[in-house]
Design a protein around this motif. Sequence first.
Motif, mmCIF file in Angstrom:
data_model
loop_
_atom_site.group_PDB
_atom_site.id
_atom_site.type_symbol
_atom_site.label_atom_id
_atom_site.label_comp_id
_atom_site.label_asym_id
_atom_site.label_seq_id
_atom_site.Cartn_x
_atom_site.Cartn_y
_atom_site.Cartn_z
ATOM 1 N N SER A 60 -84.817 -1.158 -32.174
ATOM 2 C CA SER A 60 -83.552 -1.121 -32.921
ATOM 3 C C SER A 60 -83.519 -2.225 -33.971
ATOM 4 C CB SER A 60 -82.356 -1.300 -31.985
ATOM 5 O OG SER A 60 -82.387 -0.302 -30.992
ATOM 6 N N GLU A 61 -84.056 -3.398 -33.624
ATOM 7 C CA GLU A 61 -84.088 -4.498 -34.594
ATOM 8 C C GLU A 61 -84.955 -4.097 -35.788
ATOM 9 O OE1 GLU A 61 -82.298 -7.168 -34.265
ATOM 10 O OE2 GLU A 61 -81.865 -7.357 -32.128
ATOM 11 N N ILE A 62 -86.096 -3.483 -35.507
ATOM 12 C CA ILE A 62 -87.051 -3.160 -36.573
ATOM 13 C C ILE A 62 -86.518 -1.999 -37.432
ATOM 14 C CG2 ILE A 62 -89.406 -2.306 -37.011
ATOM 15 C CD1 ILE A 62 -89.298 -5.246 -36.067
ATOM 16 N N ASP A 90 -84.419 -11.921 -40.531
ATOM 17 C CA ASP A 90 -84.055 -12.302 -39.150
ATOM 18 C C ASP A 90 -84.269 -11.127 -38.197
ATOM 19 O OD1 ASP A 90 -83.153 -14.800 -39.919
ATOM 20 O OD2 ASP A 90 -81.021 -14.354 -39.654
ATOM 21 N N GLU A 91 -83.882 -9.930 -38.643
ATOM 22 C CA GLU A 91 -83.993 -8.761 -37.752
ATOM 23 C C GLU A 91 -85.447 -8.506 -37.391
ATOM 24 O OE1 GLU A 91 -81.294 -8.218 -36.608
ATOM 25 O OE2 GLU A 91 -79.694 -8.006 -38.076
ATOM 26 N N ALA A 92 -86.357 -8.721 -38.368
ATOM 27 C CA ALA A 92 -87.795 -8.575 -38.067
ATOM 28 C C ALA A 92 -88.176 -9.579 -36.981
ATOM 29 C CB ALA A 92 -88.618 -8.804 -39.317
ATOM 30 N N GLY A 93 -87.676 -10.812 -37.109
ATOM 31 C CA GLY A 93 -87.963 -11.843 -36.107
ATOM 32 C C GLY A 93 -87.433 -11.436 -34.733
ATOM 33 N N HIS A 94 -86.230 -10.869 -34.693
ATOM 34 C CA HIS A 94 -85.658 -10.419 -33.412
ATOM 35 C C HIS A 94 -86.574 -9.379 -32.770
ATOM 36 C CE1 HIS A 94 -81.331 -11.441 -34.946
ATOM 37 N NE2 HIS A 94 -82.138 -12.485 -34.914
ATOM 38 N N GLY A 95 -87.035 -8.452 -33.591
ATOM 39 C CA GLY A 95 -87.952 -7.421 -33.088
ATOM 40 C C GLY A 95 -89.184 -8.087 -32.473
ATOM 41 N N GLU A 173 -78.307 -16.152 -34.506
ATOM 42 C CA GLU A 173 -78.527 -15.534 -35.812
ATOM 43 C C GLU A 173 -77.569 -14.372 -36.047
ATOM 44 O OE1 GLU A 173 -83.114 -17.009 -36.314
ATOM 45 O OE2 GLU A 173 -82.807 -14.920 -35.815
ATOM 46 N N GLU A 174 -77.235 -13.673 -34.981
ATOM 47 C CA GLU A 174 -76.320 -12.530 -35.134
ATOM 48 C C GLU A 174 -74.937 -12.987 -35.605
ATOM 49 O OE1 GLU A 174 -77.311 -9.634 -35.349
ATOM 50 O OE2 GLU A 174 -79.032 -9.429 -34.046
ATOM 51 N N SER A 175 -74.511 -14.176 -35.196
ATOM 52 C CA SER A 175 -73.175 -14.574 -35.663
ATOM 53 C C SER A 175 -73.190 -14.845 -37.165
ATOM 54 C CB SER A 175 -72.564 -15.755 -34.914
ATOM 55 O OG SER A 175 -73.464 -16.371 -34.102
#
Length: 334
Positions: A60-62, A90-95, A173-175
């Motif tokens: 989902s992050e990716i 950031d989302e790539a990092g979360h993935g 990071e989401e905030s």
Amino acid sequence: MYAQMIKTDSDRVKDLSEMSPEDRAFQERIDRGEKIEPKEYMPEGYRKTLIRQIGQHAHSEIVGQLPEGNWITRAPTLERKAILLAKVQDEAGHGLYLYCAAETLGVSRDELIGLLHSGKMKYSSIFNYPTLTWADIGAVGWLVDGAAIMNQVPLQRTSFGPYSRAMVRICKEESFHQRQGYDIMIKMAQGTPEQKAMAQDALNRFWYPSLMMFGPSDKESVHSAQSMAWKIKINTNDELRQKFVDQTVPQAKYLGLTVPDEHLVWNEEKQGHDFSEPDWTEFFEVLAGNGPCNKERLAARVKAWDDGAWFHDGLTVYAKKAETRRARQPLAAE
Ligand SMILES: [Fe+2]
Ligand SMILES: [Fe+2]
């Protein structure tokens, strides 16, 4: 699909007295609030559920980068562009943190990505909706990252160590993501009548898909009951959805926008809002692959993977050569 999730008598959460000694010791550790680490004993169901949950979360992050990445070149100012670029990165990092957490359970990143690309593993259905205007980028940050935070904050306390630790950084990071979205909404809502109308339109289209992000009511779901017993899941879907509505309604009011639900009303007795359920038929349709952008999203991911094949191949050959070189080198004198 939903029918499979309905609880039956033969398919329920076991209590301690029915468990094997290992499983009982495991459950007792969880009940004491201990974290489970990768090399420790865990029941096969726990491992499988986590691989599915963390894997879907990583996907989902990716995939979630796509609807916003679509707007990086069209962001209205250089500052907005830089902010959006940072957010998508950031989302790539979360993935990546999440794929790493899943790998500690004995599944490889390649396997997980293969399952995503063949459609056998899902990602959050919200990313199958298009981002049509700049206001949608505001709505995504405000509502979609907002719902993600609601889901992820309790997961910092989840029982599996690597997942729980990944969540700590991700939530910080989401905030920032949610604030950047709300900031876009403020600008749009206080802008020209056309801009305000765009903000309202974005809220109209993203409201119900955001409510769907918590999943259907889990009162009858045996998976949810088991996941809660294992502390893989901390709150029910309905609890989180309620919290999200109660948090978001005043924010919409502050923007001067209307939540697209004529049944939305404050319920003094329950100290929360009553609100309309999303259309679950639509949810299951999107989940089944028939949403507005499912094919486009998956095709974009598969293309990115194929286009990068030369790079993966190069890296693999380089890693092998480096290993051979290391093996040939005599050990340093002691
Ligand atoms: Fe994220
Ligand atoms: Fe995010």
